[in-house]
Enzyme design. Structure first.
Site, PDB file in Angstrom:
ATOM      1  N   ARG A  12       0.849  -1.206   0.000  1.00 21.28           N
ATOM      2  CA  ARG A  12       0.000   0.000   0.000  1.00 21.28           C
ATOM      3  C   ARG A  12       0.875   1.243   0.000  1.00 21.28           C
ATOM      4  O   ARG A  12       1.632   1.481   0.930  1.00 21.28           O
ATOM      5  CB  ARG A  12      -0.918   0.002   1.220  1.00 21.28           C
ATOM      6  CG  ARG A  12      -1.799   1.232   1.277  1.00 21.28           C
ATOM      7  CD  ARG A  12      -2.652   1.269   2.525  1.00 21.28           C
ATOM      8  NE  ARG A  12      -3.774   0.349   2.453  1.00 21.28           N
ATOM      9  CZ  ARG A  12      -4.542   0.037   3.498  1.00 21.28           C
ATOM     10  NH1 ARG A  12      -4.275   0.560   4.685  1.00 21.28           N
ATOM     11  NH2 ARG A  12      -5.551  -0.790   3.367  1.00 21.28           N
TER      12      ARG A  12
ATOM     13  N   ARG B 119      -4.875   3.520  17.289  1.00 15.71           N
ATOM     14  CA  ARG B 119      -5.614   2.862  16.202  1.00 15.71           C
ATOM     15  C   ARG B 119      -5.302   3.611  14.911  1.00 15.71           C
ATOM     16  O   ARG B 119      -4.584   4.606  14.918  1.00 15.71           O
ATOM     17  CB  ARG B 119      -7.119   2.955  16.532  1.00 15.71           C
ATOM     18  CG  ARG B 119      -8.034   1.889  15.938  1.00 15.71           C
ATOM     19  CD  ARG B 119      -7.708   0.519  16.429  1.00 15.71           C
ATOM     20  NE  ARG B 119      -8.771  -0.440  16.131  1.00 15.71           N
ATOM     21  CZ  ARG B 119      -8.966  -1.055  14.968  1.00 15.71           C
ATOM     22  NH1 ARG B 119      -8.155  -0.829  13.952  1.00 15.71           N
ATOM     23  NH2 ARG B 119      -9.953  -1.921  14.811  1.00 15.71           N
ATOM     24  N   LYS B 120      -5.901   3.170  13.796  1.00 19.53           N
ATOM     25  CA  LYS B 120      -5.716   3.889  12.537  1.00 19.53           C
ATOM     26  C   LYS B 120      -6.284   5.301  12.636  1.00 19.53           C
ATOM     27  O   LYS B 120      -7.080   5.609  13.546  1.00 19.53           O
ATOM     28  CB  LYS B 120      -6.384   3.140  11.396  1.00 19.53           C
ATOM     29  CG  LYS B 120      -7.900   3.187  11.446  1.00 19.53           C
ATOM     30  CD  LYS B 120      -8.557   2.383  10.330  1.00 19.53           C
ATOM     31  CE  LYS B 120      -8.380   2.985   8.972  1.00 19.53           C
ATOM     32  NZ  LYS B 120      -9.334   2.393   7.984  1.00 19.53           N
TER      33      LYS B 120
ATOM     34  N   GLY C 147     -16.992  -5.658   1.544  1.00 18.68           N
ATOM     35  CA  GLY C 147     -17.056  -7.101   1.778  1.00 18.68           C
ATOM     36  C   GLY C 147     -17.334  -7.539   3.196  1.00 18.68           C
ATOM     37  O   GLY C 147     -17.589  -8.720   3.455  1.00 18.68           O
TER      38      GLY C 147
ATOM     39  N   CYS D  98     -14.680  -0.563   4.361  1.00 18.45           N
ATOM     40  CA  CYS D  98     -13.663   0.098   3.526  1.00 18.45           C
ATOM     41  C   CYS D  98     -14.278   0.665   2.250  1.00 18.45           C
ATOM     42  O   CYS D  98     -13.793   1.652   1.709  1.00 18.45           O
ATOM     43  CB  CYS D  98     -12.565  -0.890   3.155  1.00 18.45           C
ATOM     44  SG  CYS D  98     -11.817  -1.691   4.576  1.00 18.45           S
ATOM     45  N   GLY D  99     -15.330   0.034   1.754  1.00 21.52           N
ATOM     46  CA  GLY D  99     -16.005   0.512   0.541  1.00 21.52           C
ATOM     47  C   GLY D  99     -17.064   1.566   0.829  1.00 21.52           C
ATOM     48  O   GLY D  99     -17.801   1.972  -0.060  1.00 21.52           O
TER      49      GLY D  99
HETATM   50 FE1  SRM Z   1      -9.882  -0.600   5.125  1.00 24.39          FE
HETATM   51  C1  SRM Z   1      -8.777  -2.939   7.279  1.00 24.39           C
HETATM   52  C2  SRM Z   1      -8.663  -2.292   2.544  1.00 24.39           C
HETATM   53  C3  SRM Z   1     -10.294   2.132   3.177  1.00 24.39           C
HETATM   54  C4  SRM Z   1     -11.948   0.713   7.497  1.00 24.39           C
HETATM   55  N1  SRM Z   1      -8.829  -2.304   4.953  1.00 24.39           N
HETATM   56  C5  SRM Z   1      -8.443  -3.105   5.974  1.00 24.39           C
HETATM   57  C6  SRM Z   1      -7.483  -4.176   5.486  1.00 24.39           C
HETATM   58  C7  SRM Z   1      -6.096  -3.656   5.670  1.00 24.39           C
HETATM   59  C8  SRM Z   1      -7.659  -5.504   6.239  1.00 24.39           C
HETATM   60  C9  SRM Z   1      -6.599  -6.519   5.860  1.00 24.39           C
HETATM   61  O1  SRM Z   1      -5.539  -6.532   6.463  1.00 24.39           O
HETATM   62  O2  SRM Z   1      -6.865  -7.310   4.967  1.00 24.39           O
HETATM   63  C10 SRM Z   1      -7.903  -4.256   3.993  1.00 24.39           C
HETATM   64  C11 SRM Z   1      -6.834  -4.678   3.017  1.00 24.39           C
HETATM   65  C12 SRM Z   1      -7.452  -5.509   1.907  1.00 24.39           C
HETATM   66  C13 SRM Z   1      -6.626  -5.533   0.672  1.00 24.39           C
HETATM   67  O3  SRM Z   1      -5.907  -6.539   0.430  1.00 24.39           O
HETATM   68  O4  SRM Z   1      -6.733  -4.605  -0.121  1.00 24.39           O
HETATM   69  C14 SRM Z   1      -8.484  -2.859   3.784  1.00 24.39           C
HETATM   70  N2  SRM Z   1      -9.430  -0.129   3.237  1.00 24.39           N
HETATM   71  C15 SRM Z   1      -9.032  -1.000   2.292  1.00 24.39           C
HETATM   72  C16 SRM Z   1      -9.052  -0.370   0.914  1.00 24.39           C
HETATM   73  C17 SRM Z   1      -7.960  -0.896  -0.001  1.00 24.39           C
HETATM   74  C18 SRM Z   1     -10.442  -0.593   0.286  1.00 24.39           C
HETATM   75  C19 SRM Z   1     -10.490  -0.303  -1.198  1.00 24.39           C
HETATM   76  O5  SRM Z   1     -10.671  -1.260  -1.952  1.00 24.39           O
HETATM   77  O6  SRM Z   1     -10.325   0.855  -1.596  1.00 24.39           O
HETATM   78  C20 SRM Z   1      -8.933   1.106   1.308  1.00 24.39           C
HETATM   79  C21 SRM Z   1      -7.508   1.553   1.439  1.00 24.39           C
HETATM   80  C22 SRM Z   1      -7.394   3.007   1.741  1.00 24.39           C
HETATM   81  C23 SRM Z   1      -5.961   3.494   1.747  1.00 24.39           C
HETATM   82  O7  SRM Z   1      -5.462   3.773   0.654  1.00 24.39           O
HETATM   83  O8  SRM Z   1      -5.380   3.579   2.828  1.00 24.39           O
HETATM   84  C24 SRM Z   1      -9.593   1.083   2.678  1.00 24.39           C
HETATM   85  N3  SRM Z   1     -10.871   1.157   5.320  1.00 24.39           N
HETATM   86  C25 SRM Z   1     -11.006   2.110   4.354  1.00 24.39           C
HETATM   87  C26 SRM Z   1     -12.021   3.047   4.748  1.00 24.39           C
HETATM   88  C27 SRM Z   1     -12.562   4.185   3.895  1.00 24.39           C
HETATM   89  C28 SRM Z   1     -11.960   5.528   4.136  1.00 24.39           C
HETATM   90  O9  SRM Z   1     -10.903   5.672   4.756  1.00 24.39           O
HETATM   91  O10 SRM Z   1     -12.591   6.469   3.668  1.00 24.39           O
HETATM   92  C29 SRM Z   1     -12.494   2.635   5.990  1.00 24.39           C
HETATM   93  C30 SRM Z   1     -13.637   3.278   6.809  1.00 24.39           C
HETATM   94  C31 SRM Z   1     -13.252   4.610   7.338  1.00 24.39           C
HETATM   95  C32 SRM Z   1     -12.505   4.562   8.626  1.00 24.39           C
HETATM   96  O11 SRM Z   1     -11.499   3.876   8.736  1.00 24.39           O
HETATM   97  O12 SRM Z   1     -12.939   5.247   9.556  1.00 24.39           O
HETATM   98  C33 SRM Z   1     -11.761   1.453   6.334  1.00 24.39           C
HETATM   99  N4  SRM Z   1     -10.264  -1.013   7.069  1.00 24.39           N
HETATM  100  C34 SRM Z   1     -11.205  -0.394   7.849  1.00 24.39           C
HETATM  101  C35 SRM Z   1     -11.279  -1.064   9.108  1.00 24.39           C
HETATM  102  C36 SRM Z   1     -12.196  -0.690  10.299  1.00 24.39           C
HETATM  103  C37 SRM Z   1     -11.522   0.336  11.150  1.00 24.39           C
HETATM  104  C38 SRM Z   1     -12.003   0.380  12.559  1.00 24.39           C
HETATM  105  O13 SRM Z   1     -11.814   1.425  13.218  1.00 24.39           O
HETATM  106  O14 SRM Z   1     -12.526  -0.620  13.061  1.00 24.39           O
HETATM  107  C39 SRM Z   1     -10.361  -2.131   9.056  1.00 24.39           C
HETATM  108  C40 SRM Z   1     -10.063  -3.173  10.152  1.00 24.39           C
HETATM  109  C41 SRM Z   1      -9.197  -2.633  11.223  1.00 24.39           C
HETATM  110  O15 SRM Z   1      -8.547  -1.591  11.109  1.00 24.39           O
HETATM  111  O16 SRM Z   1      -9.171  -3.309  12.264  1.00 24.39           O
HETATM  112  C42 SRM Z   1      -9.754  -2.065   7.754  1.00 24.39           C
HETATM  113 FE1  SF4 Z   2     -13.787  -5.890   4.784  1.00 25.38          FE
HETATM  114 FE2  SF4 Z   2     -12.208  -3.867   4.118  1.00 25.38          FE
HETATM  115 FE3  SF4 Z   2     -11.567  -6.360   3.449  1.00 25.38          FE
HETATM  116 FE4  SF4 Z   2     -13.560  -5.098   2.205  1.00 25.38          FE
HETATM  117  S1  SF4 Z   2     -11.383  -4.584   2.136  1.00 25.38           S
HETATM  118  S2  SF4 Z   2     -13.605  -7.161   2.936  1.00 25.38           S
HETATM  119  S3  SF4 Z   2     -14.472  -3.966   3.925  1.00 25.38           S
HETATM  120  S4  SF4 Z   2     -11.693  -5.472   5.513  1.00 25.38           S
END
Ligand code: SRM
Ligand code: SF4
Length: 512
Positions: free
Chosen positions: A69, A183-184, A438, A443-444
């Site tokens: 990333r 946290r993030k 998903g 994240c979506g």
């Molecule tokens: Fe996300 C965790 C993908 C935007 C909330 N997110 C993850 C992980 C890293 C989980 C993992 O280790 O597999 C996913 C990686 C999957 C992969 O192989 O791609 C993942 N998040 C994504 C992306 C790639 C979705 C996409 O297809 O665009 C986005 C990457 C953004 C970036 O460039 O950094 C992405 N994630 C978001 C957003 C949207 C936003 O920021 O506008 C959110 C909701 C907003 C927020 O965070 O407040 C989001 N992701 C989460 C969470 C829940 C956070 C929480 O506080 O509980 C997790 C799980 C965690 O952190 O424990 C997570």
């Molecule tokens: Fe869940 Fe984020 Fe993975 Fe999508 S990319 S399946 S919302 S953790």
């Protein structure tokens, strides 16, 4: 370097424990070693967690093929940078691909750990970094995708975003001051009137506002999504000028969050939980103490007063004779050859720049009028259209089951197939924003969509099948508000007629 001690860390959960034992950033010095011994021999916590501090994500779904990333401040890449990313992905053949993310960023797939030292060299030479892009760090900082080229913009966010990123990451080299947050953390800087960054869902959002005739930012805090809770950001009652004050305030808020944030329960560790506990007044006071100055109260109103624009298509820039063209990238997925092509197009027809959007699309800016016709005739625009079908146009999807082990359903391919089918059946006068995610991590961003679909498991005919919870009512742009779940547990195989009905009943679609 010592990690930050807090009263709250006395009850250490698994994550706080391993962070206290060894900072995530420490693995930076071990990359050569990891490359030599191979991923299977790397300590499990380093492999599955600490490497994320460097943007390197072990994928349990595809063991040995990592995701990288990047950080893409304000979503801006040079054509040369995009070519470097294309070259990295290309070496992995059919395993290699890239995704534009919902944070205006790019992720690379198929990466082998043994290549990382070499890849990091390449990134460094091209002035790119993936530092602190995962786990308990500040994510990619978003800004207006048309900063500096939009005739209607209020504040050019490009420099500010870069400066905040440089402060947090020590210019991309890594900064121990901010590698052990509870946290993030998400930061967005909006410079236009249409809230193109989804300000309301960020832990800190700067939105343009006039105070006493001077243009600056009102500041919102605490917006976030998680499986447990979703909250829109609330006003901090602060106004700042659009200069180094943005960097200083970001640093102060992050410091308060780092030192006072709740760490015992990771489900309650995001900034809003701290704001809830302290109250916004007390939180503001701590930020002022950290800054050592009194903050100016917020302007009465902000300037977010337009509907959101998706930027797909051809638009005149504020610079006479220049245009920007927004290309639709279906669910953000890119192959190496697409990236090479996009990079070439930006160089031949534009100024060698490509921009990314939170809708997972791309923009090629600075195309002179006289180059436009030839640009639009390029074969790549057959694949990445400037006038896509209505539903495909506004489709967003998270990674889903193909690569993400949290996923409860496959998203990207299913999202695209359904949108295509519905586009073929229905006629609509305006786009309807459908967002797929998903799992409940969101994240979506299904809560910002007209129609949000969140993956879940459903029982049907005695079997467990892939399904979705349906969200509606999300509003973006001015008066943004979060959508809510209106129906639970629809099996994916039954979704087409459900969506068809909603589109006809609520969005004025007509059967062709
Ligand atoms: Fe996300 C965790 C993908 C935007 C909330 N997110 C993850 C992980 C890293 C989980 C993992 O280790 O597999 C996913 C990686 C999957 C992969 O192989 O791609 C993942 N998040 C994504 C992306 C790639 C979705 C996409 O297809 O665009 C986005 C990457 C953004 C970036 O460039 O950094 C992405 N994630 C978001 C957003 C949207 C936003 O920021 O506008 C959110 C909701 C907003 C927020 O965070 O407040 C989001 N992701 C989460 C969470 C829940 C956070 C929480 O506080 O509980 C997790 C799980 C965690 O952190 O424990 C997570
Ligand atoms: Fe869940 Fe984020 Fe993975 Fe999508 S990319 S399946 S919302 S953790």
């Amino acid at each position: 370097m010592p990690s930050v001690e807090s009263e709250k860390t006395k009850v250490l959960n698994k994550f706080e424990k391993f962070k206290a034992e060894k900072d995530g950033l420490d693995v930076k010095d071990e990359l050569e070693h990891f490359a030599r011994i191979g991923w299977e021999a790397v300590d499990k916590t380093d492999l599955e967690h600490r490497l994320k501090w460097l943007g390197i994500f072990y994928r349990p779904v595809t063991p040995g093929k990592f995701m990288l990333r990047m950080r893409t401040p304000n979503g801006i890449l040079t054509s040369q940078q995009l070519r470097v990313l294309a070259e990295i992905v290309q070496r992995y053949g059919t395993d290699g691909s890239a995704d534009i993310t919902t944070r205006q960023n790019i992720q690379l797939r198929g990466i082998r750990l043994e290549d990382i030292p070499d890849i990091f060299q390449q990134l460094h030479s091209a002035n790119m970094t993936s530092m602190q892009s995962g786990m308990d760090n500040v994510r990619n900082i978003t800004g207006s995708p048309v900063a500096g080229i939009d005739g209607d913009e209020l504040i050019d966010t490009r420099q500010l975003v870069q400066q905040v990123q440089d402060m947090i990451t020590n210019k991309g080299e890594g900064n121990y001051a901010f590698t052990n947050l509870p946290r993030k953390f998400n930061i967005a800087i909006e410079g236009g009137r249409d809230n193109s960054v989804h300000a309301e869902i960020n832990d800190i959002a700067f939105v343009p506002a006039y105070k006493d005739g001077q243009l600056g930012f009102n500041v919102l805090v605490g917006g976030f999504f998680s499986a447990k809770r979703c909250a829109a950001a609330v006003p901090l009652n602060v106004w700042v000028t659009p200069n180094e004050d943005v960097v200083k305030l970001s640093r102060a808020i992050l410091t308060v969050y780092r030192d006072k944030g709740l760490r015992a329960n990771r489900q309650k560790s995001r900034l809003m939980w701290l704001i809830d506990e302290l109250g916004i007044e007390k939180f503001r006071q701590l930020v002022e103490e950290e800054l050592g100055t009194t903050l100016s109260a917020a302007a009465e109103k902000d300037e977010i007063d337009w509907e959101k624009r998706d930027r797909i298509g051809v638009y005149k820039q504020k610079q006479p004779g220049l245009n920007y063209v927004g290309l639709h990238i279906p669910v953000g997925r890119l192959q190496a050859e697409d990236m090479f092509d996009l990079s070439r197009l930006a160089e031949v027809y534009g100024s060698g720049e490509v921009r990314l959007t939170v809708e997972q699309n791309a923009i090629v800016p600075n195309i002179p009028d006289e180059n436009l016709e030839l640009f639009l005739a390029e074969p790549l625009l057959q694949k990445f259209a400037i006038a896509p079908q209505v539903l495909e146009r506004a489709l967003v999807s998270c990674t889903g089951a193909q690569f993400c082990n949290f996923a409860l359903v496959e998203t990207k391919s299913r999202a695209l197939a359904l949108a295509k089918e519905l586009d073929a059946e229905l006629q609509m006068s305006h786009p309807v924003r459908i967002h797929w995610t998903g799992c409940p991590n969101s994240c979506g961003q299904p809560q910002v969509a007209d129609i949000g679909l969140m993956g879940t498991k459903v029982r049907k005919d005695g079997k467990t099948v892939e399904g979705v919870d349906l969200y509606m009512g999300g509003k973006v742009g001015k008066d943004a508000r979060l959508g809510t779940c209106v129906q639970k547990g629809i099996p994916c195989e039954d979704l087409l007629p459900v969506l068809r009905n909603i589109l006809i009943k609520d969005f004025g679609a007509k059967v062709k």
